[in-house]
Scaffold this motif. Structure first.
Motif, PDB file in Angstrom:
ATOM      1  N   THR A 383       0.902  -1.391  -0.060  1.00  6.55           N
ATOM      2  CA  THR A 383      -0.014  -0.173  -0.037  1.00  6.55           C
ATOM      3  C   THR A 383       0.784   1.285  -0.123  1.00  6.55           C
ATOM      4  N   LYS A 384       1.875   1.197   0.840  1.00  7.98           N
ATOM      5  CA  LYS A 384       2.700   2.309   0.800  1.00  7.98           C
ATOM      6  C   LYS A 384       3.112   2.761  -0.370  1.00  7.98           C
ATOM      7  N   TYR A 385       3.944   1.862  -1.351  1.00  9.76           N
ATOM      8  CA  TYR A 385       4.756   2.245  -2.172  1.00  9.76           C
ATOM      9  C   TYR A 385       3.619   1.987  -3.528  1.00  9.76           C
ATOM     10  N   ASP A 386       2.401   1.455  -3.430  1.00  2.00           N
ATOM     11  CA  ASP A 386       1.390   1.568  -4.473  1.00  2.00           C
ATOM     12  C   ASP A 386       1.901   0.539  -5.675  1.00  2.00           C
ATOM     13  N   ILE A 387       2.325  -0.697  -5.264  1.00  2.00           N
ATOM     14  CA  ILE A 387       2.945  -1.665  -6.247  1.00  2.00           C
ATOM     15  C   ILE A 387       1.814  -2.510  -6.748  1.00  2.00           C
ATOM     16  N   ALA A 388       2.155  -3.454  -7.380  1.00  2.07           N
ATOM     17  CA  ALA A 388       1.055  -4.120  -8.157  1.00  2.07           C
ATOM     18  C   ALA A 388       0.518  -5.160  -7.266  1.00  2.07           C
ATOM     19  N   GLY A 389       1.181  -5.933  -6.253  1.00  7.12           N
ATOM     20  CA  GLY A 389       0.620  -6.596  -5.468  1.00  7.12           C
ATOM     21  C   GLY A 389       1.681  -7.622  -4.706  1.00  7.12           C
ATOM     22  N   ALA A 390       1.304  -8.982  -4.461  1.00  6.28           N
ATOM     23  CA  ALA A 390       2.170  -9.867  -3.635  1.00  6.28           C
ATOM     24  C   ALA A 390       2.030 -11.116  -4.339  1.00  6.28           C
ATOM     25  N   ALA A 391       3.084 -12.025  -4.087  1.00  9.10           N
ATOM     26  CA  ALA A 391       3.396 -13.309  -4.590  1.00  9.10           C
ATOM     27  C   ALA A 391       3.728 -13.939  -3.518  1.00  9.10           C
ATOM     28  N   MET A 392       3.212 -15.140  -2.730  1.00  8.51           N
ATOM     29  CA  MET A 392       3.477 -16.008  -1.625  1.00  8.51           C
ATOM     30  C   MET A 392       4.134 -17.287  -2.054  1.00  8.51           C
ATOM     31  N   TRP A 393       5.077 -17.639  -1.444  1.00  8.86           N
ATOM     32  CA  TRP A 393       5.741 -18.949  -1.622  1.00  8.86           C
ATOM     33  C   TRP A 393       5.491 -19.591  -0.253  1.00  8.86           C
ATOM     34  N   LYS A 394       4.664 -20.447  -0.354  1.00  8.97           N
ATOM     35  CA  LYS A 394       3.973 -21.142  -1.068  1.00  8.97           C
ATOM     36  C   LYS A 394       2.664 -21.539  -0.669  1.00  8.97           C
ATOM     37  N   LEU A 395       1.535 -21.678  -1.492  1.00  5.70           N
ATOM     38  CA  LEU A 395       0.333 -22.072  -0.825  1.00  5.70           C
ATOM     39  C   LEU A 395       0.247 -23.310  -0.196  1.00  5.70           C
ATOM     40  N   GLY A 396      -0.311 -23.439   1.071  1.00  3.68           N
ATOM     41  CA  GLY A 396      -0.456 -24.631   1.829  1.00  3.68           C
ATOM     42  C   GLY A 396       0.318 -24.571   3.175  1.00  3.68           C
ATOM     43  N   GLU A 397       1.679 -23.618   2.844  1.00  5.88           N
ATOM     44  CA  GLU A 397       2.596 -23.757   3.895  1.00  5.88           C
ATOM     45  C   GLU A 397       2.106 -22.494   4.954  1.00  5.88           C
ATOM     46  N   GLU A 398       1.232 -21.731   4.626  1.00  2.00           N
ATOM     47  CA  GLU A 398       1.009 -20.268   5.337  1.00  2.00           C
ATOM     48  C   GLU A 398       0.008 -20.642   6.861  1.00  2.00           C
ATOM     49  N   ASP A 399       0.299 -19.556   7.751  1.00  3.45           N
ATOM     50  CA  ASP A 399      -0.465 -19.264   8.796  1.00  3.45           C
ATOM     51  C   ASP A 399      -2.043 -19.172   8.250  1.00  3.45           C
ATOM     52  N   PRO A 400      -2.910 -19.899   8.702  1.00  9.58           N
ATOM     53  CA  PRO A 400      -4.468 -19.861   8.282  1.00  9.58           C
ATOM     54  C   PRO A 400      -4.853 -18.371   8.485  1.00  9.58           C
ATOM     55  N   GLY A 401      -4.271 -17.703   9.503  1.00  2.91           N
ATOM     56  CA  GLY A 401      -4.732 -16.562  10.092  1.00  2.91           C
ATOM     57  C   GLY A 401      -4.521 -15.321   9.107  1.00  2.91           C
ATOM     58  N   VAL A 402      -3.712 -15.712   8.079  1.00  3.53           N
ATOM     59  CA  VAL A 402      -3.401 -14.679   7.008  1.00  3.53           C
ATOM     60  C   VAL A 402      -4.218 -14.363   6.137  1.00  3.53           C
ATOM     61  N   TRP A 403      -5.282 -15.308   6.075  1.00  5.00           N
ATOM     62  CA  TRP A 403      -6.358 -15.164   4.817  1.00  5.00           C
ATOM     63  C   TRP A 403      -7.334 -13.927   5.064  1.00  5.00           C
ATOM     64  N   PRO A 404      -7.751 -13.724   6.368  1.00  4.94           N
ATOM     65  CA  PRO A 404      -8.385 -12.633   6.433  1.00  4.94           C
ATOM     66  C   PRO A 404      -7.977 -11.319   6.027  1.00  4.94           C
ATOM     67  N   ILE A 405      -6.651 -11.198   6.235  1.00  4.84           N
ATOM     68  CA  ILE A 405      -6.001 -10.139   6.054  1.00  4.84           C
ATOM     69  C   ILE A 405      -5.540  -9.905   4.620  1.00  4.84           C
ATOM     70  N   LEU A 406      -5.338 -11.090   3.828  1.00  7.93           N
ATOM     71  CA  LEU A 406      -5.253 -11.056   2.583  1.00  7.93           C
ATOM     72  C   LEU A 406      -6.530 -10.740   1.813  1.00  7.93           C
ATOM     73  N   ARG A 407      -7.436 -11.431   2.408  1.00  7.24           N
ATOM     74  CA  ARG A 407      -9.039 -11.244   1.743  1.00  7.24           C
ATOM     75  C   ARG A 407      -9.326  -9.549   1.869  1.00  7.24           C
ATOM     76  N   ASP A 408      -8.993  -8.813   2.847  1.00  3.80           N
ATOM     77  CA  ASP A 408      -9.268  -7.612   3.140  1.00  3.80           C
ATOM     78  C   ASP A 408      -8.613  -6.586   1.985  1.00  3.80           C
ATOM     79  N   LYS A 409      -7.454  -7.008   1.762  1.00  6.27           N
ATOM     80  CA  LYS A 409      -6.705  -6.303   0.535  1.00  6.27           C
ATOM     81  C   LYS A 409      -6.590  -6.792  -0.830  1.00  6.27           C
ATOM     82  N   PHE A 410      -7.084  -8.046  -0.988  1.00  2.00           N
ATOM     83  CA  PHE A 410      -6.894  -8.532  -2.463  1.00  2.00           C
ATOM     84  C   PHE A 410      -8.196  -9.074  -3.039  1.00  2.00           C
ATOM     85  N   HIS A 411      -9.239  -8.898  -2.170  1.00  2.00           N
ATOM     86  CA  HIS A 411     -10.651  -9.379  -2.571  1.00  2.00           C
ATOM     87  C   HIS A 411     -10.794  -9.324  -4.117  1.00  2.00           C
ATOM     88  N   LYS A 412     -11.292 -10.145  -4.723  1.00  2.00           N
ATOM     89  CA  LYS A 412     -11.313 -10.000  -6.298  1.00  2.00           C
ATOM     90  C   LYS A 412     -12.722  -9.401  -6.580  1.00  2.00           C
TER      91      LYS A 412
END
Length: 412
Positions: A383-412
């Protein structure tokens, strides 16, 4: 009485004339009381030097509010308004953000990436399945895994773009296989032929080139490869992307081969892998210290347009001990913390979680990892630098708690 009515009429006429003579405020401006008051304050501060009265500042506020209301209603629905971001940076955030999920299957029955993908189709816009490896002779080896066609079909039905992630074979002698290909125009063409065939076989939307540990001497060769790849795929409507190592200068040998400015001419998206600040080659420490991440991002923005730049974020961690270093997913890390009764600590400077424990064999371990909290701070940089987005390595390894945060920023 009539005298006062006439005077009032003249005042109304004068105000109307002044209103229509004022410059028209652009339709894209963001109207708010705080914005207008801020402008009036600036005008009043300068009036000390110019001799202008502060009364004009108040009139500007009243007329500005009137015009803002009028023109705001007139253009409402026909123009996208620029809104002010609520982040601590206070910078303007005017572009949509995209979330890319790197996708990998480490064995035939490994469905962790797939499960994460289907649970979060409202967030993930693009997946990049790690299905292919380029060999020294330009051939492409399929890495196996689950039914590729089924994964592609599921993703595309959920409005996801699917990019083939292809890496380079690792060096097993004195010459790096990637150098052999990049330095030979005929082998570059052969590799591109094979990439194109793979993409068409599975009806993919493009490619994600993940060439790592490219020798510094191949800087121009890598650029030539991306230019030739782009010339082949883009006319067919296919997407060309590349992953690059982070750096803060051109003296970083492992990242010297990535000519950011030149690559930006040919890649639609560039993912800066801003993780592994500490890893298997170092002692314990943050996977992605927030200061290190931001400095890498600022350097990249000197050469790469912000609308092409994606911040790579990690979803995993490392466990360091005298026995070596092991990469672990979030769930396994939490299991260790609970098993040995060690509470997770927080390094506020790095914005990273960690803990230490002593295993049953008496060997001391230190674990640093990425959590929803640490990732939240990295997303703030997007947000601060207004870049295009994020790319996460990798799906399935993440903290499940990250999805509400991602959903708020990247909801399609």
């Amino acid at each position: 009485m009539n005298k006062y009515k006439n005077l009032l009429s003249w005042v109304v006429i004068m105000v109307f004339m002044m209103t229509i003579m004022l410059p028209v405020t652009p339709a894209y401006a963001a109207f708010s009381v705080s914005d207008l008051l801020g402008q009036a304050t600036a005008a009043n501060d300068s009036s000390v030097a110019t001799g202008m009265s502060t009364g004009k500042g108040m009139l500007d506020i009243l007329l500005g509010l009137l015009l803002g209301k009028f023109f705001g209603n007139a253009f409402n629905g026909s123009t996208t308004m620029v809104t002010k971001d609520n982040s601590a940076s206070g910078l303007i955030n005017s572009s949509p953000k995209e979330f890319v999920g790197f996708y990998a299957e480490w064995w035939g029955a490994d469905t962790s990436s797939y499960n994460s993908m289907v649970k979060n189709t409202d967030v993930i816009k693009t997946i990049a399945p790690f299905w292919a490896t380029m060999q020294a002779d330009g051939t492409v080896i399929d890495r196996g895994g689950n039914d590729h066609a089924a994964v592609v079909k599921t993703a595309q039905q959920k409005d996801m773009t699917v990019l083939l992630l292809v890496n380079n074979a690792k060096q097993d002698n004195t010459t790096a296989p990637v150098h052999t290909v990049l330095a030979n125009p005929a082998l570059r063409t052969k590799a591109i032929d094979n990439f194109e065939a793979y993409i068409k076989k599975y009806n993919l939307d493009g490619i994600n080139v993940d060439f790592e540990m490219v020798p510094a001497e191949d800087r121009d060769n890598l650029t030539a490869f991306m230019r030739e790849l782009s010339a082949r795929l883009k006319p067919q409507g296919l997407i060309v992307t590349i992953d690059v190592f982070p750096k803060q200068n051109e003296n970083n040998d492992v990242a010297a081969a990535y000519d950011y400015a030149e690559l930006a001419n040919y890649a639609d998206k560039i993912m800066i892998m801003a993780y592994d600040n500490h890893g298997m080659w170092s002692g314990p420490g943050p996977i992605a210290d927030i200061g290190w991440v931001e400095n890498n991002l600022k350097y990249a923005l000197k050469f790469i347009p912000k609308n092409k730049l994606y911040l790579g974020i990690a979803a995993y961690g490392y466990d360091w001990s005298a026995q070596g270093t092991q990469s672990l997913e979030y769930k396994a890390i939490m299991d260790l913390s609970q098993r040995y009764g060690q509470a997770v600590q927080w390094d506020d400077a790095a914005k990273s979680p960690y803990f230490s424990y002593t295993a049953a064999d008496g060997i001391a371990h230190t674990v640093w990892f990425e959590s929803s909290e640490s990732i939240k701070h990295k997303l703030a940089l997007i947000t601060k630098y207004d870049i295009a987005g994020a790319a996460m390595w990798k799906l399935g390894e993440e903290d499940p708690g990250v999805w509400p945060i991602l959903r708020d920023k990247f909801h399609k």
